[in-house]
Design an enzyme around this catalytic site. Structure first.
Site, PDB file in Angstrom:
ATOM      1  N   ASN A 196      34.583  37.334  31.335  1.00  0.00           N
ATOM      2  CA  ASN A 196      34.625  37.979  30.014  1.00  0.00           C
ATOM      3  C   ASN A 196      36.078  38.155  29.576  1.00  0.00           C
ATOM      4  O   ASN A 196      37.000  37.786  30.298  1.00  0.00           O
ATOM      5  CB  ASN A 196      33.863  39.305  30.044  1.00  0.00           C
ATOM      6  N   LYS A 275      29.925  20.780  42.973  1.00  0.00           N
ATOM      7  CA  LYS A 275      30.008  20.690  41.525  1.00  0.00           C
ATOM      8  C   LYS A 275      28.732  20.046  40.954  1.00  0.00           C
ATOM      9  O   LYS A 275      28.300  19.000  41.448  1.00  0.00           O
ATOM     10  CB  LYS A 275      31.233  19.866  41.132  1.00  0.00           C
ATOM     11  N   PRO A 293      25.195  44.850  41.166  1.00  0.00           N
ATOM     12  CA  PRO A 293      25.156  46.293  41.419  1.00  0.00           C
ATOM     13  C   PRO A 293      25.994  47.024  40.376  1.00  0.00           C
ATOM     14  O   PRO A 293      27.006  46.502  39.913  1.00  0.00           O
ATOM     15  CB  PRO A 293      25.783  46.435  42.814  1.00  0.00           C
ATOM     16  N   ILE A 295      28.564  49.419  39.938  1.00  0.00           N
ATOM     17  CA  ILE A 295      29.559  50.018  40.848  1.00  0.00           C
ATOM     18  C   ILE A 295      29.776  51.492  40.518  1.00  0.00           C
ATOM     19  O   ILE A 295      29.723  52.362  41.394  1.00  0.00           O
ATOM     20  CB  ILE A 295      30.896  49.246  40.762  1.00  0.00           C
ATOM     21  N   PHE A 315      34.144  53.716  31.650  1.00  0.00           N
ATOM     22  CA  PHE A 315      34.655  53.145  30.403  1.00  0.00           C
ATOM     23  C   PHE A 315      33.501  52.501  29.647  1.00  0.00           C
ATOM     24  O   PHE A 315      32.523  52.075  30.263  1.00  0.00           O
ATOM     25  CB  PHE A 315      35.731  52.087  30.696  1.00  0.00           C
ATOM     26  N   LYS A 329      25.732  56.499  27.697  1.00  0.00           N
ATOM     27  CA  LYS A 329      26.217  55.850  28.923  1.00  0.00           C
ATOM     28  C   LYS A 329      26.713  56.890  29.919  1.00  0.00           C
ATOM     29  O   LYS A 329      26.489  56.773  31.121  1.00  0.00           O
ATOM     30  CB  LYS A 329      27.346  54.876  28.556  1.00  0.00           C
ATOM     31  N   LYS A 333      25.066  57.048  33.533  1.00  0.00           N
ATOM     32  CA  LYS A 333      25.853  56.805  34.753  1.00  0.00           C
ATOM     33  C   LYS A 333      26.104  58.109  35.503  1.00  0.00           C
ATOM     34  O   LYS A 333      26.624  58.088  36.618  1.00  0.00           O
ATOM     35  CB  LYS A 333      27.185  56.148  34.398  1.00  0.00           C
TER      36      LYS A 333
HETATM   37  N1  CTP Z   1      30.183  49.173  35.398  1.00  0.00           N
HETATM   38  C1  CTP Z   1      30.074  49.050  36.781  1.00  0.00           C
HETATM   39  N2  CTP Z   1      29.286  48.101  37.329  1.00  0.00           N
HETATM   40  C2  CTP Z   1      28.551  47.275  36.567  1.00  0.00           C
HETATM   41  C3  CTP Z   1      28.616  47.388  35.159  1.00  0.00           C
HETATM   42  C4  CTP Z   1      29.432  48.332  34.614  1.00  0.00           C
HETATM   43  O1  CTP Z   1      30.753  49.806  37.497  1.00  0.00           O
HETATM   44  N3  CTP Z   1      27.778  46.386  37.139  1.00  0.00           N
HETATM   45  C5  CTP Z   1      31.022  50.227  34.835  1.00  0.00           C
HETATM   46  C6  CTP Z   1      32.211  49.706  34.050  1.00  0.00           C
HETATM   47  O2  CTP Z   1      33.348  49.571  34.879  1.00  0.00           O
HETATM   48  C7  CTP Z   1      32.416  50.819  33.024  1.00  0.00           C
HETATM   49  C8  CTP Z   1      31.018  51.332  32.776  1.00  0.00           C
HETATM   50  O3  CTP Z   1      30.257  50.954  33.923  1.00  0.00           O
HETATM   51  O4  CTP Z   1      33.163  51.876  33.536  1.00  0.00           O
HETATM   52  C9  CTP Z   1      30.361  50.834  31.541  1.00  0.00           C
HETATM   53  O5  CTP Z   1      30.201  49.480  31.586  1.00  0.00           O
HETATM   54  P1  CTP Z   1      29.319  48.696  30.504  1.00  0.00           P
HETATM   55  O6  CTP Z   1      29.245  47.282  30.905  1.00  0.00           O
HETATM   56  O7  CTP Z   1      29.796  49.025  29.158  1.00  0.00           O
HETATM   57  O8  CTP Z   1      27.952  49.422  30.717  1.00  0.00           O
HETATM   58  P2  CTP Z   1      26.554  48.882  31.034  1.00  0.00           P
HETATM   59  O9  CTP Z   1      25.893  49.935  31.815  1.00  0.00           O
HETATM   60  O10 CTP Z   1      26.644  47.534  31.653  1.00  0.00           O
HETATM   61  O11 CTP Z   1      25.878  48.836  29.619  1.00  0.00           O
HETATM   62  P3  CTP Z   1      25.865  47.717  28.478  1.00  0.00           P
HETATM   63  O12 CTP Z   1      26.460  46.478  29.067  1.00  0.00           O
HETATM   64  O13 CTP Z   1      24.443  47.584  28.152  1.00  0.00           O
HETATM   65  O14 CTP Z   1      26.650  48.293  27.353  1.00  0.00           O
END
Ligand code: CTP
Length: 390
Positions: A196, A275, A293, A295, A315, A329, A333
């Protein structure tokens, strides 16, 4: 070292500092006072007999209002002189005449590797430290004399950073801070993958601000080409699963976890070991995904299950309805603080604006550089931590 000093002068002025340049006769052999005057926008002093000072006391007049004195480069000879309290030119006079309680002295050594390693130099530096000077480190590599080793003066950027860090309030002294940053990369085959647009700049800035604030910082970084902030322990990872393992191993030792990484939500199921070839007429490969997972959620849950002593910060990067998404969120979380990126197009930029969301409401940190926002966030964070038990 002398051209680094010129560059440093320029960088400090650019950052808003008032820089008064004082040169030794030896320094003026390498770079002219005119150059330094043009870079600092101030007259440069070389002699203790400078008639421009009405009372002829440049060593007093120039040291009473400074916030710090930095000798860059500090030669082996100059440090030996300081050690003995000698004062036979303007610069050494100023080092001796400065009010020690209000004008700290920083030294940026620069010399040949043998001179650096010599017991006399090492002894002198130890004594100068005892006398209250802050002796900065040196770099390693090619030296002007053609030899290779320790003793190069730190780069202008590193020196500017050392000064900033020196002035930063030590609000996280003794705390252990874990930060993850950057994107993750999920392999499709050995040469292709999904990632990304996260640049890692915000997370790296947070790691740096935390270290400047006195914390012991571990930074788990996804694939980014950013330099490691000074004094930060860095662990490089590629995929979300790598990052998960690295963060979990470190979280047990941390007081704070800042989850600034843009972790991929999904990885490719059964990534190809070779590949994938494009066959004429064949259908494109169908990718299946598995969920990675979470995290942050996992670390926060583990921390709660243990003692709750680990403070977790999440974040959120959203493309719409930031406040509502950030609040949801934070609850999902189950973390005390969630930081929203106000501008979804912040990826890769040097500035940003943040929204801090907690159980009581929200607060905006208006648009500023990521370095600045990181410092504000670290200050905010420090006020949220339970007092440290001795
Ligand atoms: N994060 C994480 N592990 C993941 C996905 C996200 O630790 N597999 C953490 C990111 O580091 C960030 C927060 O979760 O601090 C929010 O991440 P985001 O991708 O915006 O949240 P999602 O729960 O994945 O929600 P969405 O993608 O639907 O907005």
């Amino acid at each position: 070292a002398c051209y680094k000093a010129a560059e440093l002068c320029r960088a400090l002025v650019k950052e808003g500092a008032t820089v008064q340049v004082v040169m030794t006769e030896a320094a003026a052999q390498f770079v002219t006072p005119v150059t330094m005057q043009a870079l600092s926008n101030q007259p440069v002093y070389v002699s203790q007999w400078d008639p421009r000072e009405p009372n002829n006391m440049a060593h007093i007049n120039l040291t009473r209002h400074a916030h710090a004195m930095l000798v860059a480069p500090a030669s082996a000879d100059f440090m030996a002189k300081l050690l003995h309290g000698r004062a036979d030119d303007l610069l050494s006079l100023m080092c001796l005449a400065r009010p020690v309680d209000t004008v700290p002295l920083l030294l940026a050594p620069a010399m040949n590797k043998e001179m650096w390693a010599h017991p006399a130099t090492q002894r002198n530096m130890a004594q100068l430290r005892q006398d209250g000077a802050k002796v900065l480190g040196v770099g390693q590599g090619d030296q002007a004399c053609g030899e290779v080793g320790d003793g190069r003066m730190l780069e202008a950027d590193e020196l500017r950073h050392s000064l900033e860090a020196f002035f930063a309030p030590k609000v996280l002294q003794g705390r252990r801070v874990l930060v993850n940053a950057g994107p993750t990369y999920e392999a499709i085959d050995p040469v292709r993958g999904i990632t990304n647009r996260s640049s890692g700049k915000m997370g790296f800035a947070i790691a740096r601000a935390a270290a400047d604030a006195g914390a012991m910082v571990t930074l788990v970084a996804g694939p980014v080409a950013l330099p490691t902030p000074h004094g930060v322990q860095r662990i490089d990872v590629i995929s979300a699963q790598h990052m998960h393992a690295a963060v979990l191993a470190q979280a047990a030792h941390a007081d704070v976890f800042v989850a600034a990484a843009a972790v991929a939500d999904w990885r490719v199921d059964l990534a190809a070991s070779q590949k994938i070839k494009k066959e004429a007429g064949a259908a494109p490969p169908a990718l299946r995904f598995l969920e990675n997972p979470d995290i942050l959620a996992e670390v926060a849950a583990t921390a709660r299950a243990l003692s709750g002593a680990l403070f977790c910060v999440g974040f959120a990067a959203e493309s719409e309805n930031l406040l509502a998404h950030a609040q949801a969120k934070r609850a999902r979380k189950n973390v005390p603080l969630l930081v929203g990126n106000i501008d979804p197009d912040t990826f890769g930029q040097d500035d940003n604006a943040l929204l801090l969301v907690d159980e009581h409401g929200y607060r905006e940190l208006p648009r500023a550089s990521k370095a600045d926002l990181a410092r504000q966030l670290i200050h905010d964070l420090a006020t949220r931590l339970a007092p440290k038990t001795p």
